[in-house]
Design a protein around this motif. Sequence first.
Motif, short mmCIF file in Angstrom:
data_model
loop_
_atom_site.label_atom_id
_atom_site.label_comp_id
_atom_site.label_asym_id
_atom_site.label_seq_id
_atom_site.Cartn_x
_atom_site.Cartn_y
_atom_site.Cartn_z
N ALA A 44 0.77 -1.07 -0.11
CA ALA A 44 0.05 0.04 0.04
C ALA A 44 1.02 1.45 0.17
O ALA A 44 0.47 2.32 -0.77
CB ALA A 44 -0.94 0.01 1.25
N ILE A 45 2.16 1.24 0.62
CA ILE A 45 2.95 2.53 0.71
C ILE A 45 3.36 2.72 -0.47
O ILE A 45 3.48 3.86 -0.82
CB ILE A 45 3.79 2.13 1.87
N PHE A 46 3.84 1.63 -1.29
CA PHE A 46 4.48 2.04 -2.55
C PHE A 46 3.35 2.16 -3.48
O PHE A 46 3.83 3.27 -4.49
CB PHE A 46 5.17 0.70 -3.21
N ALA A 47 2.13 1.80 -3.33
CA ALA A 47 1.02 2.35 -4.22
C ALA A 47 0.83 3.78 -4.05
O ALA A 47 0.35 4.42 -5.04
CB ALA A 47 -0.28 1.32 -4.07
N LEU A 48 1.03 4.38 -3.02
CA LEU A 48 1.06 5.78 -2.65
C LEU A 48 1.91 6.78 -3.28
O LEU A 48 1.64 7.65 -3.46
CB LEU A 48 0.73 5.92 -1.22
N VAL A 49 3.07 6.09 -3.10
CA VAL A 49 4.20 6.97 -3.50
C VAL A 49 4.13 7.64 -5.03
O VAL A 49 4.44 8.84 -5.09
CB VAL A 49 5.58 6.23 -3.48
N LEU A 131 -12.00 -7.23 -6.84
CA LEU A 131 -12.64 -6.55 -5.95
C LEU A 131 -11.61 -5.88 -4.65
O LEU A 131 -12.08 -4.92 -4.19
CB LEU A 131 -13.76 -7.30 -5.14
N ALA A 132 -10.74 -6.83 -4.44
CA ALA A 132 -9.85 -6.47 -3.41
C ALA A 132 -8.85 -5.30 -3.97
O ALA A 132 -8.59 -4.49 -2.89
CB ALA A 132 -8.82 -7.73 -2.93
N ASP A 133 -8.50 -5.44 -5.20
CA ASP A 133 -7.85 -4.47 -5.78
C ASP A 133 -8.67 -2.98 -5.84
O ASP A 133 -7.99 -2.01 -5.59
CB ASP A 133 -7.56 -4.68 -7.06
N LEU A 134 -9.77 -3.11 -6.02
CA LEU A 134 -10.72 -2.19 -5.89
C LEU A 134 -10.72 -1.27 -4.41
O LEU A 134 -10.67 -0.10 -4.52
CB LEU A 134 -12.08 -2.26 -6.29
N VAL A 135 -10.69 -2.13 -3.36
CA VAL A 135 -10.70 -1.63 -1.99
C VAL A 135 -9.32 -0.96 -1.87
O VAL A 135 -9.43 0.15 -1.54
CB VAL A 135 -10.88 -2.92 -0.99
N GLN A 136 -8.32 -1.64 -2.33
CA GLN A 136 -7.09 -1.12 -1.99
C GLN A 136 -6.93 0.21 -2.71
O GLN A 136 -6.33 1.44 -2.44
CB GLN A 136 -5.79 -1.83 -2.49
N THR A 137 -7.37 0.31 -4.03
CA THR A 137 -7.54 1.66 -4.80
C THR A 137 -8.23 2.51 -4.17
O THR A 137 -7.87 3.93 -4.33
CB THR A 137 -7.87 1.30 -6.35
N ALA A 138 -9.63 2.25 -3.58
CA ALA A 138 -10.09 3.49 -3.12
C ALA A 138 -9.65 3.90 -1.76
O ALA A 138 -9.56 5.29 -1.42
CB ALA A 138 -11.55 2.74 -2.47
N LEU A 139 -8.87 3.28 -1.00
CA LEU A 139 -7.83 3.65 0.09
C LEU A 139 -6.90 4.58 -0.43
O LEU A 139 -6.65 5.71 0.25
CB LEU A 139 -7.53 2.52 1.10
N THR A 140 -6.51 4.31 -1.52
CA THR A 140 -5.03 4.98 -2.09
C THR A 140 -5.81 6.51 -2.39
O THR A 140 -5.02 7.56 -2.22
CB THR A 140 -4.69 4.25 -3.21
N MET A 141 -6.98 6.41 -3.11
CA MET A 141 -7.88 7.57 -3.46
C MET A 141 -7.80 8.62 -2.36
O MET A 141 -7.95 9.90 -2.36
CB MET A 141 -8.91 7.14 -4.25
N VAL A 142 -8.43 8.06 -1.30
CA VAL A 142 -8.52 8.68 0.13
C VAL A 142 -7.23 9.76 0.50
O VAL A 142 -7.48 10.86 0.63
CB VAL A 142 -9.32 7.86 1.13
N VAL A 143 -6.26 8.83 0.51
CA VAL A 143 -4.92 9.49 0.97
C VAL A 143 -4.53 10.48 -0.13
O VAL A 143 -4.15 11.53 0.27
CB VAL A 143 -3.90 8.47 0.96
N LEU A 144 -4.93 10.11 -1.24
CA LEU A 144 -4.38 11.11 -2.59
C LEU A 144 -5.20 12.42 -2.47
O LEU A 144 -4.66 13.67 -2.70
CB LEU A 144 -4.47 10.42 -3.78
N ALA A 145 -6.57 12.22 -2.24
CA ALA A 145 -7.42 13.36 -2.20
C ALA A 145 -7.15 14.22 -0.71
O ALA A 145 -7.05 15.65 -1.10
CB ALA A 145 -8.87 12.90 -1.93
N ALA A 146 -6.38 13.57 0.20
CA ALA A 146 -6.14 14.65 1.45
C ALA A 146 -4.86 15.31 0.80
O ALA A 146 -4.58 16.56 1.26
CB ALA A 146 -5.97 13.63 2.52
N VAL A 147 -3.93 14.69 0.18
CA VAL A 147 -2.68 15.40 -0.28
C VAL A 147 -3.17 16.40 -1.31
O VAL A 147 -2.42 17.46 -1.13
CB VAL A 147 -1.65 14.28 -0.95
N ALA A 148 -3.98 15.91 -2.12
CA ALA A 148 -4.57 17.15 -2.96
C ALA A 148 -5.05 18.35 -2.28
O ALA A 148 -4.99 19.60 -2.69
CB ALA A 148 -5.68 16.70 -4.12
N LEU A 149 -5.76 18.18 -1.32
CA LEU A 149 -6.42 19.35 -0.56
C LEU A 149 -5.37 20.12 0.17
O LEU A 149 -5.50 21.35 0.17
CB LEU A 149 -7.33 18.87 0.47
N LEU A 150 -4.24 19.65 0.47
CA LEU A 150 -3.14 20.29 1.18
C LEU A 150 -2.62 21.01 0.33
O LEU A 150 -1.95 22.29 0.72
CB LEU A 150 -2.23 19.05 1.66
#
Length: 289
Positions: A44-49, A131-150
């Motif tokens: 998950a960490i590498f997917a966010l970087v 479906l599992a990949d979709l859940v991981q992608t959704a979590l990544t999007m939450v973090v990325l949206a927070a970065v975008a807001l920052l």
Amino acid sequence: MTTVSDAAQVRAAQPGGGPGRSVRDSLVVAQRNLIRMKRIPEMAIFALVQPIMFVVLFTYVFGGSIALPGAPAGGVQPYREFLMAGVFAQTVTFATAGAGAGIADDMHRGLIDRFRSLPMSRGAVLTGRTLADLVQTALTMVVLAAVALLIGWRGHESIGKVLGGFGLLLLLGYAFSWIGALIGLSVRTPEAATSGGLLWLFPMTFVSNAFVPVTGMPSFLQHIAEWNPFSATVQAARQLFGNTLEGVPASVTGAWPMEHPVLASALWSVLIIAVFRTLAVRRYRSATA
């Protein structure tokens, strides 16, 4: 004969068969993959970087140099508004390469053969994985949206429309994960699945309206970019986020997907799922036969 018929009727009456069984099997496989992701947090960490790097690089390194029609020269904020839908879309689609590599790894280690030996729905293995990949992608999007807001990105429409934009992005990511599944089933190693996934993802994401307006592209590339399913979803997200800019036209070629991006995005994603899920399940059955 009577005994055989009675036994068949009992099996048919049991709640374990049909679509209900397929759904339960898919959820079990999805849970298995989510537990595996939880135990390997570096995935998950590498997917966010990567998406965070794209946000920072395009915003602060290239943002002041990319001119948008109608925007002031060197204006970073207009480009920020323009950029984020493209980065969100790129993030959900690049997860495809990881999905294909995961399925190829399961094939290589014989896990798919063990699943096949169990009394479970054939399509459930792939459905659960996607479906599992979709859940991981959704979590990544939450973090990325927070970065975008920052960094200053904002949605200017109602919360319902903003969530609808993220929903279309995730739907596209889920659709592309079936392409990744087909690639993962068609190659021999996870490394080949990763390379095969990125081979078509790079031209699809960059020959689009994600990072620059298509107005500066050659005429033939403008047509390709505006009929690109990726571009339709990016434009739909911009529209639902309220990030469209007055100086950037929706379409320069009159392409229908750019004039009706929300509907086009949904239709493209559903079509991709229908086609590539069918091909992937068929490939799965022949690969494990």
